[in-house]
Write a protein that holds these residues in place. Structure first.
Motif, PDB file in Angstrom:
ATOM      1  N   ALA A  17       0.875  -1.168   0.000  1.00  0.00           N
ATOM      2  CA  ALA A  17       0.000   0.000   0.000  1.00  0.00           C
ATOM      3  C   ALA A  17       0.915   1.221   0.000  1.00  0.00           C
ATOM      4  CB  ALA A  17      -0.889   0.001   1.245  1.00  0.00           C
ATOM      5  N   ARG A  19       1.310   5.744  -0.819  1.00  0.00           N
ATOM      6  CA  ARG A  19       0.604   7.024  -0.899  1.00  0.00           C
ATOM      7  C   ARG A  19       0.492   7.515  -2.340  1.00  0.00           C
ATOM      8  NH1 ARG A  19       3.852   7.118   3.454  1.00  0.00           N
ATOM      9  NH2 ARG A  19       2.827   7.363   5.462  1.00  0.00           N
ATOM     10  N   ASN A  60      -3.129   3.446  -1.510  1.00  0.00           N
ATOM     11  CA  ASN A  60      -4.002   3.313  -0.350  1.00  0.00           C
ATOM     12  C   ASN A  60      -3.330   4.088   0.789  1.00  0.00           C
ATOM     13  OD1 ASN A  60      -5.388   2.530   1.969  1.00  0.00           O
ATOM     14  ND2 ASN A  60      -5.794   0.485   1.187  1.00  0.00           N
ATOM     15  N   MET A  62      -4.183   5.368   3.556  1.00  0.00           N
ATOM     16  CA  MET A  62      -4.478   5.020   4.952  1.00  0.00           C
ATOM     17  C   MET A  62      -3.617   3.851   5.447  1.00  0.00           C
ATOM     18  SD  MET A  62      -6.650   7.207   6.025  1.00  0.00           S
ATOM     19  CE  MET A  62      -7.315   6.467   7.497  1.00  0.00           C
ATOM     20  N   ARG A  63      -3.236   2.948   4.556  1.00  0.00           N
ATOM     21  CA  ARG A  63      -2.446   1.774   4.951  1.00  0.00           C
ATOM     22  C   ARG A  63      -0.973   1.903   4.590  1.00  0.00           C
ATOM     23  NH1 ARG A  63      -5.116  -3.565   2.995  1.00  0.00           N
ATOM     24  NH2 ARG A  63      -3.462  -4.393   4.299  1.00  0.00           N
ATOM     25  N   GLN A  66       2.475   1.054   6.825  1.00  0.00           N
ATOM     26  CA  GLN A  66       2.165   0.248   7.999  1.00  0.00           C
ATOM     27  C   GLN A  66       2.697  -1.159   7.779  1.00  0.00           C
ATOM     28  OE1 GLN A  66      -1.976   0.414   9.030  1.00  0.00           O
ATOM     29  NE2 GLN A  66      -2.043   2.640   8.857  1.00  0.00           N
ATOM     30  N   ARG A  67       3.524  -1.617   8.684  1.00  0.00           N
ATOM     31  CA  ARG A  67       4.193  -2.889   8.485  1.00  0.00           C
ATOM     32  C   ARG A  67       3.360  -4.094   8.885  1.00  0.00           C
ATOM     33  NH1 ARG A  67      10.000  -1.136  10.745  1.00  0.00           N
ATOM     34  NH2 ARG A  67      10.477   0.359   9.135  1.00  0.00           N
ATOM     35  N   GLY A  68       2.451  -3.968   9.781  1.00  0.00           N
ATOM     36  CA  GLY A  68       1.701  -5.145  10.218  1.00  0.00           C
ATOM     37  C   GLY A  68       2.672  -6.204  10.713  1.00  0.00           C
ATOM     38  N   ASP A 116       7.540   5.548   1.440  1.00  0.00           N
ATOM     39  CA  ASP A 116       6.379   5.350   2.307  1.00  0.00           C
ATOM     40  C   ASP A 116       6.750   4.851   3.692  1.00  0.00           C
ATOM     41  OD1 ASP A 116       3.857   5.957   0.781  1.00  0.00           O
ATOM     42  OD2 ASP A 116       4.866   4.656  -0.653  1.00  0.00           O
ATOM     43  N   TYR A 118       8.447   1.849   4.284  1.00  0.00           N
ATOM     44  CA  TYR A 118       8.690   0.410   4.348  1.00  0.00           C
ATOM     45  C   TYR A 118      10.180   0.154   4.469  1.00  0.00           C
ATOM     46  CZ  TYR A 118       3.888  -0.356   2.859  1.00  0.00           C
ATOM     47  OH  TYR A 118       2.517  -0.368   2.778  1.00  0.00           O
TER      48      TYR A 118
END
Length: 134
Positions: A17, A19, A60, A62-63, A66-68, A116, A118
């Motif tokens: 995901a 920007r 996306n 919003m996500r 984010q690494r989760g 982003d 990552y």
């Protein structure tokens, strides 16, 4: 170990995901020489030359970043001497080198963040017994 029931080329793609697909595509093109093979609104698919590796960029915001459960993903260098060029490409592509060194003598690495956020590892690994033939 039992034989694999499904024949594959191994793990061949990661979807991120992001920007801005244009900005993110430019980063991976600059750093890895990735080639755009497909595009539609909010979606870009890149492939690294000479491989079956695919990087999917999906817009996306919003996500994005984010690494989760994913800590990082990596790209293995063909030649350890290319680590300096990789560091320069990360910066030129809009990323940031956050760590750099050698895992063991002869295995240089760097960790960087893409635009982003990552975390991307670029490293050289000495040949292993399970590497495909050159």
């Amino acid at each position: 170990m039992p034989p694999a029931s499904v024949r594959s080329y191994g793990l061949t793609h990661v979807a991120l995901a992001v920007r801005d697909t244009v900005r993110s595509a430019r980063f991976y093109q600059c750093v890895l020489g990735a080639v755009e093979v497909y595009r539609q609104d909010g979606f870009v698919q890149l492939q690294t030359p000479g491989s079956r590796d695919v990087l999917v960029l999906e817009e996306n915001p919003m996500r994005a970043g984010q690494r989760g459960g994913v800590i990082h993903f990596g790209f293995r260098l063909v030649d350890p001497a290319d680590i300096d060029a990789a560091a320069a490409a990360v910066t030129q592509g809009g990323g940031r080198v956050v760590d750099r060194g050698e895992f063991v003598p002869g295995e240089p690495y760097l960790f960087a963040t893409d635009p982003d956020g990552y975390e991307v590892e670029i490293w050289y690994e000495l040949p292993t017994p399970v590497d495909p033939p050159r």
